[in-house]
Design a protein around this motif. Structure first.
Motif, PDB file in Angstrom:
ATOM      1  N   UNK A  53       0.887  -1.152   0.097  1.00 22.63           N
ATOM      2  CA  UNK A  53      -0.020  -0.077   0.290  1.00 22.63           C
ATOM      3  C   UNK A  53       1.031   1.106  -0.116  1.00 22.63           C
ATOM      4  N   UNK A  54       0.214   2.217  -0.398  1.00 24.70           N
ATOM      5  CA  UNK A  54       1.138   3.493  -0.711  1.00 24.70           C
ATOM      6  C   UNK A  54       0.365   4.678   0.037  1.00 24.70           C
ATOM      7  N   UNK A  55       1.048   5.371   1.055  1.00 26.80           N
ATOM      8  CA  UNK A  55       0.717   6.591   1.544  1.00 26.80           C
ATOM      9  C   UNK A  55       1.187   7.945   0.845  1.00 26.80           C
ATOM     10  N   UNK A  56       0.308   8.779   0.454  1.00 28.67           N
ATOM     11  CA  UNK A  56       1.048  10.058  -0.343  1.00 28.67           C
ATOM     12  C   UNK A  56       1.321  11.068   1.051  1.00 28.67           C
ATOM     13  N   UNK A  57       2.482  11.245   0.836  1.00 30.01           N
ATOM     14  CA  UNK A  57       3.003  12.436   1.878  1.00 30.01           C
ATOM     15  C   UNK A  57       3.123  13.603   1.355  1.00 30.01           C
ATOM     16  N   UNK A 104      -3.459   4.583  -1.065  1.00 26.83           N
ATOM     17  CA  UNK A 104      -3.461   3.992  -2.427  1.00 26.83           C
ATOM     18  C   UNK A 104      -3.305   2.540  -2.553  1.00 26.83           C
ATOM     19  N   UNK A 105      -4.033   1.606  -3.188  1.00 23.05           N
ATOM     20  CA  UNK A 105      -3.872   0.220  -3.432  1.00 23.05           C
ATOM     21  C   UNK A 105      -4.500  -0.555  -2.853  1.00 23.05           C
ATOM     22  N   UNK A 145      -1.974   3.741 -11.012  1.00 22.35           N
ATOM     23  CA  UNK A 145      -2.051   4.986 -10.244  1.00 22.35           C
ATOM     24  C   UNK A 145      -0.890   5.743 -10.910  1.00 22.35           C
ATOM     25  N   UNK A 146      -1.371   7.223 -11.125  1.00 24.21           N
ATOM     26  CA  UNK A 146      -0.348   8.036 -11.733  1.00 24.21           C
ATOM     27  C   UNK A 146      -0.252   9.267 -10.685  1.00 24.21           C
ATOM     28  N   UNK A 147       0.888  10.047 -10.720  1.00 24.09           N
ATOM     29  CA  UNK A 147       1.109  11.125 -10.040  1.00 24.09           C
ATOM     30  C   UNK A 147       0.465  12.207 -10.991  1.00 24.09           C
TER      31      UNK A 147
END
Length: 221
Positions: A39-43, A70-71, A84-86
């Protein structure tokens, strides 16, 4: 700590975090079909998730802001079901999901938090599938963004939209021209002020009333 973690719990979670390098705008966090491992956490920054049809058309599924995860939709079937794109220069924390699952089995607070996040994802999907007017959808979208910024302790009545109008339209299942018309109408009514991607919400009560029929309820991440 505001989510119920004690210091020892936070220390255990910290051991799972890998600080991922910053990505420029347009970079993939993960791609559809890749094995689900984290999983990804946006910082910092912002991310969109989307699907592409065979003819190349994009359907935006969601937007993720600092502090959000995300994820989660990759847990089943054990691969990421979307890209998933920035949207801008973005930095993440990466959480190994196998390690987090093991931690959740011994720390009930982690398990409860994962369930809350999953519930939020399901709730968003069901709300977008409902029958709502363009005004309801756009108003709810603006109020929702404002409340998500507010929970992070950043300005919530004046903010920059990290996503394009076409991305917003795709997410709300509207035509870009419809989104532009609705925003222009809100501006004439004195509800919002817009300059480029900068937005100021000038009449929150009116926006809340307009979007109440479909406004998603976010839990803290």
């Amino acid at each position: 700590m505001s989510s119920g973690y004690g210091k020892s719990d936070l220390a255990a979670l910290h051991c799972l975090v890998e600080h991922v390098h910053t990505h420029d705008a347009g970079a993939h966090v993960f791609r559809r079909g890749e094995p689900f491992r984290a999983l990804y956490a946006v910082r910092r920054g912002a991310v969109k998730t989307s699907l592409f049809s065979r003819d190349g058309r994009e359907q935006v599924l969601g937007f993720y802001l600092p502090g959000e995860i995300i994820g989660l939709n990759g847990i089943y079937p054990d691969c990421y079901p979307c890209d998933a794109l920035t949207l801008e220069k973005t930095e993440f924390c990466r959480f190994s999901f196998p390690a987090m699952s093991s931690l959740a089995s011994v720390l009930p607070v982690v398990q409860r938090h994962l369930f809350r996040l999953l519930s939020k994802e399901l709730g968003m999907a069901s709300l977008l599938a409902g029958e709502h007017t363009a005004d309801e959808r756009v108003a709810a979208f603006l109020v929702d963004l404002s409340e998500r910024y507010a929970r992070r302790g950043v300005p919530f009545e004046r903010f920059r939209l990290p996503m394009s109008r076409s991305d917003i339209a795709s997410y709300l299942r509207l035509a870009p021209e419809t989104v532009s018309r609705v925003l222009s109408r809100f501006r004439r009514q004195g509800w919002v002020a817009i300059e480029g991607r900068g937005v100021q919400l000038q009449h929150m009560d009116a926006l809340r009333d307009a979007g109440m029929a479909r406004r998603p309820i976010h839990t803290s991440t």
